[in-house]
Design a protein around this motif. Sequence first.
Motif, PDB file in Angstrom:
ATOM      1  N   VAL A 117       0.859  -1.179   0.000  1.00 29.24           N
ATOM      2  CA  VAL A 117       0.000   0.000   0.000  1.00 29.24           C
ATOM      3  C   VAL A 117       0.896   1.230   0.000  1.00 29.24           C
ATOM      4  CG1 VAL A 117      -1.734   1.281   1.312  1.00 29.24           C
ATOM      5  CG2 VAL A 117      -1.773  -1.219   1.309  1.00 29.24           C
ATOM      6  N   ALA A 118       0.692   2.116  -0.959  1.00 28.57           N
ATOM      7  CA  ALA A 118       1.506   3.329  -1.058  1.00 28.57           C
ATOM      8  C   ALA A 118       0.720   4.531  -0.529  1.00 28.57           C
ATOM      9  CB  ALA A 118       1.928   3.573  -2.495  1.00 28.57           C
ATOM     10  N   ARG A 119       1.413   5.378   0.226  1.00 25.57           N
ATOM     11  CA  ARG A 119       0.836   6.627   0.725  1.00 25.57           C
ATOM     12  C   ARG A 119       1.848   7.744   0.526  1.00 25.57           C
ATOM     13  NH1 ARG A 119      -3.148   4.002   0.948  1.00 25.57           N
ATOM     14  NH2 ARG A 119      -4.399   3.444   2.753  1.00 25.57           N
ATOM     15  N   ALA A 120       1.385   8.845  -0.015  1.00 23.86           N
ATOM     16  CA  ALA A 120       2.231  10.031  -0.097  1.00 23.86           C
ATOM     17  C   ALA A 120       2.554  10.469   1.326  1.00 23.86           C
ATOM     18  CB  ALA A 120       1.512  11.146  -0.849  1.00 23.86           C
ATOM     19  N   ALA A 121       3.771  10.931   1.538  1.00 26.23           N
ATOM     20  CA  ALA A 121       4.219  11.287   2.881  1.00 26.23           C
ATOM     21  C   ALA A 121       3.316  12.332   3.543  1.00 26.23           C
ATOM     22  CB  ALA A 121       5.663  11.785   2.843  1.00 26.23           C
ATOM     23  N   LEU A 122       2.744  13.222   2.764  1.00 23.70           N
ATOM     24  CA  LEU A 122       1.873  14.250   3.341  1.00 23.70           C
ATOM     25  C   LEU A 122       0.481  13.716   3.694  1.00 23.70           C
ATOM     26  CD1 LEU A 122       2.834  17.355   1.180  1.00 23.70           C
ATOM     27  CD2 LEU A 122       3.402  16.930   3.586  1.00 23.70           C
ATOM     28  N   ARG A 123       0.160  12.508   3.259  1.00 23.00           N
ATOM     29  CA  ARG A 123      -1.156  11.926   3.536  1.00 23.00           C
ATOM     30  C   ARG A 123      -1.104  10.744   4.502  1.00 23.00           C
ATOM     31  NH1 ARG A 123      -5.464  13.417   0.097  1.00 23.00           N
ATOM     32  NH2 ARG A 123      -6.410  11.507   0.843  1.00 23.00           N
ATOM     33  N   ALA A 124       0.064  10.168   4.704  1.00 23.71           N
ATOM     34  CA  ALA A 124       0.185   9.000   5.576  1.00 23.71           C
ATOM     35  C   ALA A 124      -0.066   9.390   7.028  1.00 23.71           C
ATOM     36  CB  ALA A 124       1.571   8.383   5.421  1.00 23.71           C
ATOM     37  N   THR A 125      -0.694   8.488   7.754  1.00 16.97           N
ATOM     38  CA  THR A 125      -1.086   8.768   9.136  1.00 16.97           C
ATOM     39  C   THR A 125      -0.566   7.687  10.083  1.00 16.97           C
ATOM     40  OG1 THR A 125      -3.131   7.483   9.017  1.00 16.97           O
ATOM     41  CG2 THR A 125      -3.247   9.812   8.300  1.00 16.97           C
ATOM     42  N   ALA A 126      -0.727   7.939  11.354  1.00 14.25           N
ATOM     43  CA  ALA A 126      -0.361   6.944  12.363  1.00 14.25           C
ATOM     44  C   ALA A 126      -1.187   5.676  12.178  1.00 14.25           C
ATOM     45  CB  ALA A 126      -0.545   7.515  13.763  1.00 14.25           C
ATOM     46  N   VAL A 127      -2.431   5.795  11.785  1.00 17.57           N
ATOM     47  CA  VAL A 127      -3.268   4.616  11.546  1.00 17.57           C
ATOM     48  C   VAL A 127      -2.659   3.756  10.440  1.00 17.57           C
ATOM     49  CG1 VAL A 127      -5.540   3.804  10.763  1.00 17.57           C
ATOM     50  CG2 VAL A 127      -5.380   5.683  12.416  1.00 17.57           C
ATOM     51  N   ASP A 128      -2.156   4.392   9.390  1.00 19.31           N
ATOM     52  CA  ASP A 128      -1.486   3.636   8.330  1.00 19.31           C
ATOM     53  C   ASP A 128      -0.317   2.837   8.899  1.00 19.31           C
ATOM     54  OD1 ASP A 128      -3.042   4.541   6.082  1.00 19.31           O
ATOM     55  OD2 ASP A 128      -1.935   6.437   6.145  1.00 19.31           O
ATOM     56  N   VAL A 129       0.446   3.448   9.780  1.00 19.34           N
ATOM     57  CA  VAL A 129       1.601   2.772  10.381  1.00 19.34           C
ATOM     58  C   VAL A 129       1.138   1.641  11.302  1.00 19.34           C
ATOM     59  CG1 VAL A 129       3.682   3.050  11.782  1.00 19.34           C
ATOM     60  CG2 VAL A 129       3.010   4.855  10.177  1.00 19.34           C
ATOM     61  N   PHE A 130       0.103   1.891  12.107  1.00 22.06           N
ATOM     62  CA  PHE A 130      -0.414   0.851  12.996  1.00 22.06           C
ATOM     63  C   PHE A 130      -0.865  -0.380  12.220  1.00 22.06           C
ATOM     64  CE2 PHE A 130      -1.836   4.398  16.059  1.00 22.06           C
ATOM     65  CZ  PHE A 130      -0.640   4.351  16.735  1.00 22.06           C
ATOM     66  N   GLU A 131      -1.416  -0.167  11.030  1.00 21.07           N
ATOM     67  CA  GLU A 131      -1.932  -1.266  10.206  1.00 21.07           C
ATOM     68  C   GLU A 131      -0.835  -1.974   9.412  1.00 21.07           C
ATOM     69  OE1 GLU A 131      -4.988   0.617   7.887  1.00 21.07           O
ATOM     70  OE2 GLU A 131      -6.438   0.517   9.528  1.00 21.07           O
ATOM     71  N   ALA A 132       0.375  -1.449   9.437  1.00 21.47           N
ATOM     72  CA  ALA A 132       1.465  -1.991   8.627  1.00 21.47           C
ATOM     73  C   ALA A 132       2.264  -3.045   9.394  1.00 21.47           C
ATOM     74  CB  ALA A 132       2.394  -0.861   8.194  1.00 21.47           C
ATOM     75  N   ASP A 133       2.706  -4.040   8.642  1.00 19.43           N
ATOM     76  CA  ASP A 133       3.605  -5.056   9.189  1.00 19.43           C
ATOM     77  C   ASP A 133       5.048  -4.752   8.819  1.00 19.43           C
ATOM     78  OD1 ASP A 133       1.637  -7.054  10.323  1.00 19.43           O
ATOM     79  OD2 ASP A 133       0.893  -6.848   8.272  1.00 19.43           O
ATOM     80  N   GLY A 134       5.243  -3.813   7.904  1.00 16.56           N
ATOM     81  CA  GLY A 134       6.550  -3.357   7.467  1.00 16.56           C
ATOM     82  C   GLY A 134       6.370  -2.046   6.729  1.00 16.56           C
ATOM     83  N   ILE A 135       7.451  -1.286   6.602  1.00 18.41           N
ATOM     84  CA  ILE A 135       7.345   0.033   5.982  1.00 18.41           C
ATOM     85  C   ILE A 135       8.588   0.319   5.147  1.00 18.41           C
ATOM     86  CG2 ILE A 135       8.270   1.242   7.991  1.00 18.41           C
ATOM     87  CD1 ILE A 135       6.222   3.498   7.409  1.00 18.41           C
TER      88      ILE A 135
END
Length: 155
Positions: A41-59
């Motif tokens: 899942v790709a997110r632009a840095a200005l749109r990515a949120t903590a929820v995106d990180v919480f849902e991630a298994d890797g980044i």
Amino acid sequence: MSRDVRRLLIVHHTASPTLQELFEAVRQGAATDEVEGVEAVARAALRATAVDVFEADGIILGTPANIGYMSGALKHFFDTVYYPCLEETRRLPYALYVHGGNDTTGAVRAVESITAGLGWERVHPPVEVTGAPGKDDLAACWELGATVAATISPV
């Protein structure tokens, strides 16, 4: 999302055609058929949120090197997620790619300092590209994407 599928978050600031090439190579590597059970899942840095990180298994983090530092967009991402993610995302596997005109040292150092503070675990050396990317640079980005995907694959 079923735990049979792991989520790989790509947070990027793609501000040039060169960075677009690197991003596409990373994304293709992350989505390779050779690795099963991973959704990139790709997110632009200005749109990515903590929820995106919480849902991630890797980044995977992608940024230009601007005046010896990471992009303001990636810095904004870290400013937004740092404290909410500080305790919840320790040991999160991550990797970094950086493009610079002639030097990427400061950008890499800054990102590694912040990810160390978050307790994230680097699973691939940073891919540092200066100038126009060559075939080897794009292959290194593909490998970075595939390596992080393989690291988090449940298979």
